[in-house]
Motif scaffolding. Structure first.
Motif, short mmCIF file in Angstrom:
data_model
loop_
_atom_site.label_atom_id
_atom_site.label_comp_id
_atom_site.label_asym_id
_atom_site.label_seq_id
_atom_site.Cartn_x
_atom_site.Cartn_y
_atom_site.Cartn_z
N PRO A 54 0.78 -1.02 -0.60
CA PRO A 54 -0.25 -0.19 -0.16
C PRO A 54 1.11 1.00 0.32
CG PRO A 54 -0.79 -1.73 1.51
CD PRO A 54 0.72 -2.27 0.81
N LEU A 55 0.63 2.18 -0.76
CA LEU A 55 1.05 3.60 -0.60
C LEU A 55 0.87 5.17 0.13
CD1 LEU A 55 4.06 4.23 -1.85
CD2 LEU A 55 2.32 5.26 -4.29
N ILE A 56 0.88 5.63 1.03
CA ILE A 56 0.64 6.21 1.67
C ILE A 56 0.66 7.23 0.83
CG2 ILE A 56 0.44 7.79 3.46
CD1 ILE A 56 1.45 4.88 5.21
N VAL A 57 -0.66 8.11 0.12
CA VAL A 57 -0.65 9.61 -0.77
C VAL A 57 -0.93 10.60 -0.06
CG1 VAL A 57 -0.85 7.89 -3.00
CG2 VAL A 57 -3.08 9.20 -1.62
N GLY A 58 -1.79 10.47 1.33
CA GLY A 58 -2.46 11.89 1.96
C GLY A 58 -2.88 11.44 3.51
N ALA A 59 -2.57 12.38 4.34
CA ALA A 59 -2.86 12.42 5.18
C ALA A 59 -5.08 13.38 5.44
CB ALA A 59 -2.49 12.64 6.35
N LEU A 60 -5.60 12.70 6.14
CA LEU A 60 -7.59 13.32 6.09
C LEU A 60 -7.57 14.03 7.75
CD1 LEU A 60 -9.27 10.56 4.46
CD2 LEU A 60 -8.71 12.79 3.49
N THR A 61 -7.36 14.93 7.40
CA THR A 61 -8.38 15.23 8.01
C THR A 61 -9.55 15.70 8.87
OG1 THR A 61 -6.25 17.26 8.78
CG2 THR A 61 -8.38 17.70 9.64
N THR A 62 -10.00 14.95 9.51
CA THR A 62 -11.54 15.06 9.62
C THR A 62 -12.61 15.59 11.31
OG1 THR A 62 -11.19 12.92 11.13
CG2 THR A 62 -11.35 12.67 8.67
N GLN A 63 -11.34 16.49 11.65
CA GLN A 63 -12.26 17.26 13.28
C GLN A 63 -11.49 18.37 13.18
OE1 GLN A 63 -11.83 14.87 16.34
NE2 GLN A 63 -9.62 13.61 16.26
N ARG A 64 -11.56 19.03 13.68
CA ARG A 64 -11.15 20.25 14.36
C ARG A 64 -9.95 20.29 14.88
NH1 ARG A 64 -14.79 25.74 15.32
NH2 ARG A 64 -14.42 25.66 13.12
N PRO A 65 -8.68 20.78 14.95
CA PRO A 65 -7.66 20.64 16.00
C PRO A 65 -8.14 21.09 17.59
CG PRO A 65 -6.89 21.70 13.81
CD PRO A 65 -8.13 21.39 13.35
N LYS A 66 -7.11 20.74 18.01
CA LYS A 66 -7.45 21.22 19.85
C LYS A 66 -6.17 22.25 19.49
CE LYS A 66 -10.56 17.80 22.25
NZ LYS A 66 -10.15 16.43 22.16
N ALA A 67 -5.74 21.50 19.10
CA ALA A 67 -4.28 22.63 19.30
C ALA A 67 -3.70 22.20 17.52
CB ALA A 67 -2.74 21.82 19.83
N LEU A 68 -2.75 23.32 17.37
CA LEU A 68 -2.09 23.94 15.75
C LEU A 68 -0.69 24.49 15.77
CD1 LEU A 68 -2.53 23.90 12.88
CD2 LEU A 68 -3.67 26.55 13.25
N HIS A 69 0.05 23.15 15.58
CA HIS A 69 1.42 23.53 15.49
C HIS A 69 1.53 23.49 14.51
CE1 HIS A 69 6.01 22.83 16.17
NE2 HIS A 69 5.36 21.62 15.65
N LEU A 70 2.89 24.96 13.57
CA LEU A 70 3.30 25.18 12.45
C LEU A 70 4.73 25.15 12.41
CD1 LEU A 70 0.91 28.63 11.53
CD2 LEU A 70 0.70 26.05 10.85
N LYS A 71 5.19 24.93 12.04
CA LYS A 71 7.10 24.66 11.25
C LYS A 71 7.28 24.34 10.13
CE LYS A 71 10.77 21.86 12.89
NZ LYS A 71 11.13 20.83 13.89
N ALA A 72 7.74 26.02 9.54
CA ALA A 72 8.61 25.85 8.66
C ALA A 72 9.54 26.92 8.64
CB ALA A 72 7.11 26.33 7.36
N ASP A 73 10.63 26.81 7.66
CA ASP A 73 11.57 28.14 7.25
C ASP A 73 11.17 29.12 7.23
OD1 ASP A 73 13.14 25.95 7.35
OD2 ASP A 73 13.76 25.77 4.99
#
Length: 196
Positions: free
Chosen positions: A125-144
């Motif tokens: 099986p090949l994982i091609v993406g992630a699904l968000t099905t509920q509103r997050p309780k915490a949001l973590h942003l990490k980028a350059d």
């Protein structure tokens, strides 16, 4: 009463001349020759006259065995993962697609979100993406680099504290207690500084 027609005269109500009847018959035959019937539309196309015409491209592998499903991530290691698929007994090995960042799948595992997998006969099986099905309780942003831009106003608010930035350059900081500290030089520059 007479009417002029092609230089001649006809009595009103007189039968048409033989030349006129012949012209009408020829026009009707020409129209009939140009008319396309349903049989013409449904007829098989004629084979090309040139036998050396380019052959049709070879068909690619049949995709009849391919399918998309959702799964839960049990663990992630590098570019591989163990997933839980409904109907399968225990975790199943899977690969993470090259265009998918493994950290996205690790985050989905941490949040308990589902992933989208592509199943193809004879392959893992090949994982091609992630699904968000509920509103997050915490949001973590990490980028350059992270850019947040509001055309008219930007408001960051939590409880009784807020920072408001307006398009005209006004910046307002409101809070019950505001602290500012610097490990180095702390400089405040302005045409007018007002304390209380």
């Amino acid at each position: 009463m007479t009417a002029r027609f092609d230089g001649g005269s006809l009595q009103a109500g007189a039968p048409p001349a033989a030349e006129e009847l012949e012209a009408e018959a020829e026009a009707a035959e020409a129209l009939e020759a140009r008319r396309v019937t349903l049989d013409d539309v449904l007829a098989e196309p004629a084979a090309p006259a040139d036998p050396a015409a380019a052959p049709l491209p070879a068909r690619q592998a049949q995709l009849l065995g391919a399918a998309m499903r959702t799964a839960r991530v049990a663990s992630v290691t590098g570019r591989t993962a163990r997933i839980l698929v409904r109907g399968a007994e225990g975790p199943v090995d899977a690969e993470i697609a090259p265009e998918v960042d493994p950290e996205v799948i690790a985050d989905a595992h941490g949040r308990g979100d589902a992933v989208l997998i592509e199943l193809c006969e004879g392959a893992l099986p090949l994982i091609v993406g992630a699904l968000t099905t509920q509103r997050p309780k915490a949001l973590h942003l990490k980028a350059d680099t992270i850019t947040v831009e509001g055309a008219q106003e930007l408001l960051l608010r939590s409880g009784r504290g807020a920072i408001r930035i307006r398009e005209d350059g006004d910046i307002e900081v409101v809070g019950s207690r505001i602290s500012a500290a610097s490990r180095g030089l702390f400089r405040i520059v302005g045409r007018l500084l007002r304390l209380n």
